[in-house]
Design a protein around this motif. Structure first.
Motif: not given
Lengths: 133, 311
Positions: A29-30, A32-33
């Motif tokens: 998540r971090d 950018g997914m």
């Protein structure tokens, strides 16, 4: 690429240890997914259906129960059956070194064992996703 | 077969791929909807909204199971927030819906908001159309956990279910404007907890003060995890649908929603025209610099831009 990479993070099998899966979900998540987390105790069929409906680029599975030699290849073969072999499959968890060559042969692109920095998994996914458009 | 044919023939991989195109703002998605637009408008769209952790996903899961027992097919669009910093998202609504994954009559898609405010993602409306074309009888849209003003769902859904939980605040919260005004049906989830009756009374009081309408939103106590009250909640949703149909309100709502969507599409296109560097006589960055250095005021700058594109 301006679209986010979509990843299904799944826990097949019966162990309830999801800390690793949550750490990797957070790290992706971090990076950018878009991470779809489906929770504990998933069957290969559930994982494959979710991967198809969510149209993910990657299925990332975590197992600590020892059933990896059965469950990881099963997911790969079900994906192939459904014509979804353009999805990259990776695995993680407590997996003996001796099992890794067999899993790779069965179509799991990479295995991440305990102690792997999350950055390594992120780099691997970015470098190896099969769908570009 | 191309994507369009596969979509209409019920291939769920095609629906999945279409949704990806729509989310990525690919022109192919718009082209397919143009071709198939006459097939839209048949599914009944239920919005499920409420604060984070209220139980929207669990309730959607339970309502879907009831609809499946009645032989209806269901599409679910579950929206969760995208990080404004990294663009990443953790989409976790599926955790509460695991039993539905392998049901061929259910299609679930998780979406990040991708910068869109208002509680939905920008692609939500195209996703509804695609699931509609695909043939789903009912479509649930589960919004992000809402605060006080994420009310976009009211422009997209036919029936809005507002999921509340006991103990979130006093009666003043209930009379504020915003999300409390958009519920067609209220569900007080986790109603086995203390304070459920108080929450119900506060909501009733809020509704007492509201402008009298033909439909007064009913308030239902449910416990989604045990399925208690879920059948009654579904009955309520059906009653609301019947009310909309019989009163002519359904047509009015769809008119209002289509109008809103059309205006938004035009706004988006106009903005694209303005922001894209198409070799026009103005440059938006030059204008900003001129505004900052007070060579021109910001209202005149806006008029200059509009004058150029309309002229």
């Amino acid at each position: 690429m301006d679209r986010p990479i979509r990843v299904l993070v799944a826990k097949p099998g019966l162990d309830g240890h999801d800390r690793g899966a949550k750490v990797i979900a957070r790290a992706l998540r971090d990076a950018g997914m878009e991470v779809i987390y489906t929770g504990l105790r998933q069957t290969p069929e559930q994982i494959v259906e979710a991967a198809i409906q969510e149209d993910v680029d990657v299925v990332a599975m975590s197992i600590l129960s020892g059933a990896h030699n059965h469950l990881f290849p099963k997911v790969v073969s079900l994906l192939r059956e459904k014509g979804a072999d353009d999805i990259l499959v990776v695995g993680g968890g407590v997996i003996p070194d001796d099992d890794i060559p067999g899993l790779k042969e069965a179509g799991i692109a990479e295995i991440f064992t305990p102690g792997t920095p999350t950055s390594k998994a992120i780099e691997f996914i970015k470098a190896n996703i099969k769908r570009l458009a | 077969m191309d994507l369009q044919d596969r979509l209409t023939s019920g291939d769920s991989r095609a629906l999945a791929r279409f949704l990806t195109l729509a989310e990525n703002n690919d022109p192919e998605a718009a082209r397919i909807i143009k071709e198939l637009y006459s097939r839209t408008g048949n599914a009944y769209v239920i919005g499920v909204t409420g604060p984070p952790g209220a139980g929207k996903s669990t309730l959607t899961d339970k309502l879907t199971k009831k609809l499946r027992q009645k032989g209806k097919t269901v599409g679910i669009i579950a929206v969760d927030p995208t990080s404004p910093f990294t663009g990443g998202a953790l989409l976790g609504d599926r955790i509460r819906m695991q039993d539905l994954f392998t049901d061929p009559g259910v299609f679930i898609r998780s979406m990040g908001t991708r910068g869109h405010l208002g509680g939905l993602s920008r692609a939500t409306q195209s996703a509804v159309k695609a699931m509609d074309i695909f043939g789903k009888d009912f479509i649930f849209i589960e919004t992000v956990g809402v605060g006080q003003s994420e009310v976009d769902i009211v422009k997209t859904a036919d029936t809005v279910v507002m999921v509340m939980v006991p103990g979130l605040g006093d009666d003043i919260q209930a009379i504020k404007a915003g999300i409390m005004e958009i519920g067609d049906v209220f569900a007080i989830n986790k109603s086995d907890r203390d304070g459920a009756d108080k929450t119900k009374i506060e909501l009733e009081m809020m509704l007492d003060f509201s402008e009298k309408k033909d439909w007064r939103p009913p308030i239902h106590n449910v416990v989604a995890t045990t399925d208690a009250g879920v059948e009654e909640l579904l009955e309520c949703i059906f009653k609301h649908r019947d009310y909309l149909m019989d009163s002519g309100e359904f047509k009015k709502r769809r008119y209002r929603n289509t109008r809103e969507e059309l205006i938004n599409l035009v706004k988006e296109r106009v903005l694209e025209l303005i922001l894209k560097d198409t070799g026009r006589e103005y440059n938006i960055d030059d204008l900003v610099s001129r505004v900052l250095s007070k060579q021109i005021d910001i209202y005149s700058a806006a008029e200059e831009v509009l004058g150029k594109i309309s002229g």
